[in-house]
Motif scaffolding. Sequence first.
Motif, short mmCIF file in Angstrom:
data_model
loop_
_atom_site.label_atom_id
_atom_site.label_comp_id
_atom_site.label_asym_id
_atom_site.label_seq_id
_atom_site.Cartn_x
_atom_site.Cartn_y
_atom_site.Cartn_z
N LYS A 175 26.95 34.33 -20.47
CA LYS A 175 27.75 35.32 -19.34
C LYS A 175 26.63 34.95 -17.86
O LYS A 175 27.99 35.11 -17.60
N HIS A 183 17.93 36.95 -27.55
CA HIS A 183 18.72 36.36 -27.53
C HIS A 183 19.56 36.22 -29.10
O HIS A 183 20.54 36.06 -29.23
N TYR A 193 21.96 38.67 -27.45
CA TYR A 193 23.16 38.00 -27.00
C TYR A 193 24.05 36.84 -28.46
O TYR A 193 24.98 36.23 -28.27
#
Length: 131
Positions: free
Chosen positions: A43, A81, A84
């Motif tokens: 992002k 992570h 994400y």
Amino acid sequence: MTDWKILAIKHSWSTLLLDSEAAGALFYEKLFALDPSLRSLFKHSIEEQSKKLMDMLTLMIVNLQSMDKIKEEINALAKRHEQYGTRPEHYQTLGIALMQTLEIQLADQWSPELAESWQEVYTIWTEAMIH
């Protein structure tokens, strides 16, 4: 890991850090060439992401002899992570991109022994991240 391997990794990393921006940019170029779908997981700008990557790898390399000191940070990184959208199979692609980046950036310093050392440490990190 042997002391020699740790020293080899630290020495090669210090060389790579002389141009960390280029190394970070190359890593993401290689990563997205290997798997373009991974781009959607990031992002932030690649420049910002690259700096975070280099900082985290530096922390992990500085602490190679005492990984238990940063275990909590590695666990927190793994959880981030996962949030994400990183899946266990992504770590193989990340490892390939890292090795390609190291080989290019380190050029004449790169050797089969150094590649083996980096592969070993990446495997340790990956196992800690996936646990």
